[in-house]
Design a protein around this motif. Structure first.
Motif, PDB file in Angstrom:
ATOM      1  N   LEU A  83       0.848  -1.189   0.000  1.00  0.00           N
ATOM      2  CA  LEU A  83       0.000   0.000   0.000  1.00  0.00           C
ATOM      3  C   LEU A  83       0.882   1.238   0.000  1.00  0.00           C
ATOM      4  O   LEU A  83       1.804   1.349   0.811  1.00  0.00           O
ATOM      5  CB  LEU A  83      -0.921  -0.007   1.228  1.00  0.00           C
ATOM      6  CG  LEU A  83      -1.975   1.102   1.303  1.00  0.00           C
ATOM      7  CD1 LEU A  83      -3.262   0.582   1.925  1.00  0.00           C
ATOM      8  CD2 LEU A  83      -1.463   2.283   2.116  1.00  0.00           C
ATOM      9  N   ARG A  84       0.603   2.170  -0.892  1.00  0.00           N
ATOM     10  CA  ARG A  84       1.361   3.419  -1.007  1.00  0.00           C
ATOM     11  C   ARG A  84       0.559   4.533  -0.340  1.00  0.00           C
ATOM     12  O   ARG A  84      -0.577   4.795  -0.731  1.00  0.00           O
ATOM     13  CB  ARG A  84       1.626   3.740  -2.476  1.00  0.00           C
ATOM     14  CG  ARG A  84       2.439   2.673  -3.217  1.00  0.00           C
ATOM     15  CD  ARG A  84       2.245   2.776  -4.712  1.00  0.00           C
ATOM     16  NE  ARG A  84       0.848   2.569  -5.085  1.00  0.00           N
ATOM     17  CZ  ARG A  84       0.370   2.700  -6.316  1.00  0.00           C
ATOM     18  NH1 ARG A  84       1.178   3.046  -7.301  1.00  0.00           N
ATOM     19  NH2 ARG A  84      -0.911   2.480  -6.578  1.00  0.00           N
ATOM     20  N   PHE A  85       1.169   5.182   0.642  1.00  0.00           N
ATOM     21  CA  PHE A  85       0.474   6.144   1.508  1.00  0.00           C
ATOM     22  C   PHE A  85       1.190   7.491   1.439  1.00  0.00           C
ATOM     23  O   PHE A  85       2.374   7.591   1.775  1.00  0.00           O
ATOM     24  CB  PHE A  85       0.467   5.585   2.933  1.00  0.00           C
ATOM     25  CG  PHE A  85      -0.280   6.401   3.955  1.00  0.00           C
ATOM     26  CD1 PHE A  85      -1.212   7.354   3.598  1.00  0.00           C
ATOM     27  CD2 PHE A  85      -0.039   6.183   5.309  1.00  0.00           C
ATOM     28  CE1 PHE A  85      -1.903   8.076   4.558  1.00  0.00           C
ATOM     29  CE2 PHE A  85      -0.712   6.900   6.275  1.00  0.00           C
ATOM     30  CZ  PHE A  85      -1.652   7.851   5.899  1.00  0.00           C
ATOM     31  N   ALA A  86       0.482   8.534   1.014  1.00  0.00           N
ATOM     32  CA  ALA A  86       1.052   9.882   0.930  1.00  0.00           C
ATOM     33  C   ALA A  86       0.510  10.752   2.049  1.00  0.00           C
ATOM     34  O   ALA A  86      -0.716  10.852   2.234  1.00  0.00           O
ATOM     35  CB  ALA A  86       0.724  10.516  -0.422  1.00  0.00           C
ATOM     36  N   THR A  95       4.246   1.818   2.342  1.00  0.00           N
ATOM     37  CA  THR A  95       5.270   2.821   2.047  1.00  0.00           C
ATOM     38  C   THR A  95       4.662   4.186   2.330  1.00  0.00           C
ATOM     39  O   THR A  95       3.686   4.576   1.681  1.00  0.00           O
ATOM     40  CB  THR A  95       5.721   2.758   0.583  1.00  0.00           C
ATOM     41  OG1 THR A  95       6.283   1.471   0.321  1.00  0.00           O
ATOM     42  CG2 THR A  95       6.752   3.832   0.282  1.00  0.00           C
ATOM     43  N   THR A  96       5.192   4.885   3.326  1.00  0.00           N
ATOM     44  CA  THR A  96       4.658   6.191   3.712  1.00  0.00           C
ATOM     45  C   THR A  96       5.625   7.282   3.268  1.00  0.00           C
ATOM     46  O   THR A  96       6.783   7.294   3.682  1.00  0.00           O
ATOM     47  CB  THR A  96       4.452   6.280   5.236  1.00  0.00           C
ATOM     48  OG1 THR A  96       3.549   5.245   5.650  1.00  0.00           O
ATOM     49  CG2 THR A  96       3.872   7.637   5.631  1.00  0.00           C
ATOM     50  N   GLY A 113      -3.747   7.705  -8.998  1.00  0.00           N
ATOM     51  CA  GLY A 113      -3.298   6.338  -8.759  1.00  0.00           C
ATOM     52  C   GLY A 113      -1.843   6.210  -8.386  1.00  0.00           C
ATOM     53  O   GLY A 113      -1.331   5.104  -8.241  1.00  0.00           O
ATOM     54  N   SER A 114      -1.151   7.350  -8.220  1.00  0.00           N
ATOM     55  CA  SER A 114       0.249   7.296  -7.792  1.00  0.00           C
ATOM     56  C   SER A 114       0.365   6.782  -6.362  1.00  0.00           C
ATOM     57  O   SER A 114       1.383   6.196  -5.983  1.00  0.00           O
ATOM     58  CB  SER A 114       0.885   8.690  -7.894  1.00  0.00           C
ATOM     59  OG  SER A 114       0.810   9.186  -9.214  1.00  0.00           O
ATOM     60  N   TYR A 115      -0.676   7.035  -5.566  1.00  0.00           N
ATOM     61  CA  TYR A 115      -0.756   6.528  -4.198  1.00  0.00           C
ATOM     62  C   TYR A 115      -2.136   5.904  -3.999  1.00  0.00           C
ATOM     63  O   TYR A 115      -3.111   6.327  -4.616  1.00  0.00           O
ATOM     64  CB  TYR A 115      -0.537   7.651  -3.179  1.00  0.00           C
ATOM     65  CG  TYR A 115       0.909   8.105  -3.106  1.00  0.00           C
ATOM     66  CD1 TYR A 115       1.808   7.486  -2.234  1.00  0.00           C
ATOM     67  CD2 TYR A 115       1.378   9.124  -3.925  1.00  0.00           C
ATOM     68  CE1 TYR A 115       3.130   7.879  -2.178  1.00  0.00           C
ATOM     69  CE2 TYR A 115       2.701   9.518  -3.883  1.00  0.00           C
ATOM     70  CZ  TYR A 115       3.577   8.896  -2.999  1.00  0.00           C
ATOM     71  OH  TYR A 115       4.896   9.277  -2.956  1.00  0.00           O
ATOM     72  N   ASP A 116      -2.191   4.910  -3.123  1.00  0.00           N
ATOM     73  CA  ASP A 116      -3.460   4.238  -2.843  1.00  0.00           C
ATOM     74  C   ASP A 116      -4.294   5.005  -1.836  1.00  0.00           C
ATOM     75  O   ASP A 116      -5.526   5.034  -1.919  1.00  0.00           O
ATOM     76  CB  ASP A 116      -3.190   2.821  -2.315  1.00  0.00           C
ATOM     77  CG  ASP A 116      -2.327   2.008  -3.252  1.00  0.00           C
ATOM     78  OD1 ASP A 116      -2.658   1.948  -4.455  1.00  0.00           O
ATOM     79  OD2 ASP A 116      -1.300   1.451  -2.794  1.00  0.00           O
ATOM     80  N   VAL A 117      -3.616   5.596  -0.857  1.00  0.00           N
ATOM     81  CA  VAL A 117      -4.285   6.315   0.232  1.00  0.00           C
ATOM     82  C   VAL A 117      -3.524   7.599   0.500  1.00  0.00           C
ATOM     83  O   VAL A 117      -2.296   7.660   0.327  1.00  0.00           O
ATOM     84  CB  VAL A 117      -4.335   5.450   1.520  1.00  0.00           C
ATOM     85  CG1 VAL A 117      -4.867   6.245   2.706  1.00  0.00           C
ATOM     86  CG2 VAL A 117      -5.202   4.218   1.301  1.00  0.00           C
ATOM     87  N   GLY A 118      -4.249   8.626   0.919  1.00  0.00           N
ATOM     88  CA  GLY A 118      -3.596   9.869   1.290  1.00  0.00           C
ATOM     89  C   GLY A 118      -4.150  10.403   2.596  1.00  0.00           C
ATOM     90  O   GLY A 118      -5.262  10.053   3.015  1.00  0.00           O
TER      91      GLY A 118
END
Length: 344
Positions: A32-35, A64-65, A81-86
């Protein structure tokens, strides 16, 4: 005794290897990619705690945060879609959604973090400003895109004065607090804990600062939340719930063991000033996260009646259609109530 044929042995071995491979694949953590919304500072520490205490790993997540560059940038990256969650201002998300023609391209909030919006006006005592109405005739410095500036009309409306009765001065973000310190502006707008700590850093004594936080003065606006694209949320509900539970635990740890949260922050940025960032984190907890609502109802949720009213305020301030609250926030992915209680 009849021995098994070579072909049967090979078939059995292949089946066993396939079973092992399937078991290994089932144990692979979900990536999961998290911004985040901004740089790694005190208010971002709760989101780093789950990396430090193993919560993500136990939940089967490989997160990944990354730091953020402002809520507006974060919602765009999640939408693309560059990150899954923000982690981003819900009002910035609503404005982003208003520009999307396809429902599947819009975002939705699924865990409210800042029950009290961090929006604020910060001034000095010598200006005589003690309440929002005192800003009439004053000059406020801020970048054009600052959220507190763009939503200032909501504060003005809640306090019965004309938002156009103040003068705005355009400044770069890094010069905002300096303008206040040099008395080149009567006030500045910005995130409460960021502006307050920034003004002190450039020489304004803490007892000379006045922070007018929107939630203190009648504004119903919510602040930053965990957001995801609707299509992602629909397909990864269990992942969002697991992430939200770890974030809730990270907030609880930050409340009970602030030094441990700052240690998690330090592991990501060895140049931080621990004392400064712990104070900044504490302000975010006290001003935006731990509220009468969250103490009673737990972290993450919203009051539907308040959210509906706040969307009217946002729509008026940003000149966009008021969205249905079902398109703004969902409680579908919230962890169980006992998993998101505010520690006493």
């Amino acid at each position: 005794m009849k021995l098994p044929s070579l072909s049967r042995i090979r078939t059995g071995a292949l089946l066993a290897l396939a079973a092992l491979a399937g078991a290994a694949g089932a144990q692979q953590p979900t990536k999961l990619r998290f911004a985040l919304d901004w740089v790694f500072q005190g208010p971002q520490a709760p989101f780093l705690v789950p990396h430090q205490n193993g919560c993500y790993q136990k939940a089967g997540l490989d997160v990944t945060t990354d730091r953020g560059y402002g809520s507006g940038d974060t919602v765009v990256k999640v939408g693309a879609g560059s990150y899954d969650v923000g982690f981003a201002d819900i009002n910035a998300m609503v404005e982003y959604n208003a520009r999307q023609t396809r429902p599947e391209d819009r975002l939705i909030a699924f865990f409210m973090v800042y029950d009290g919006a961090a929006l604020s006006i910060i001034t000095r005592k010598d200006t005589g400003v003690a309440k929002p109405a005192d800003l009439v005739g004053k000059t406020i410095a801020a970048p054009p895109g600052d959220a507190s500036r763009r939503l200032f009309s909501a504060l003005a409306q809640a306090n019965g004065f004309d938002a156009s009765a103040v003068k705005w001065m355009n400044v770069a973000p890094e010069l905002r607090e300096t303008m206040l310190a040099r008395k080149q502006a009567d006030a500045i707008s910005g995130a409460a804990f960021t502006g307050y700590m920034g003004a002190r850093a450039v020489g304004v004594p803490k007892d000379e600062l006045v922070v007018l936080r929107f939630p203190q003065f009648g504004s119903t606006l919510y602040g930053s939340a965990l957001v995801a694209k609707r299509s992602y949320a629909a397909a990864h509900g269990a992942t969002l719930t697991a992430l939200a539970q770890c974030v809730a635990e990270g907030i609880a740890t930050s409340i009970q063991q602030p030094a441990a949260a700052i240690e998690a922050l330090y592991q990501r940025d060895k140049l931080i000033n621990r004392e400064v960032e712990q104070e900044r984190m504490q302000l975010s907890l006290d001003w935006s996260i731990v509220t009468p609502w969250t103490r009673e109802h737990g972290l993450g949720g919203v009051d539907p009646a308040r959210l509906r009213q706040s969307m009217q305020e946002v729509a008026s301030a940003l000149s966009i259609p008021a969205p249905d609250i079902a398109e703004v926030f969902t409680a579908q992915y919230l962890p169980a109530r006992d998993k998101r209680s505010v520690p006493r």
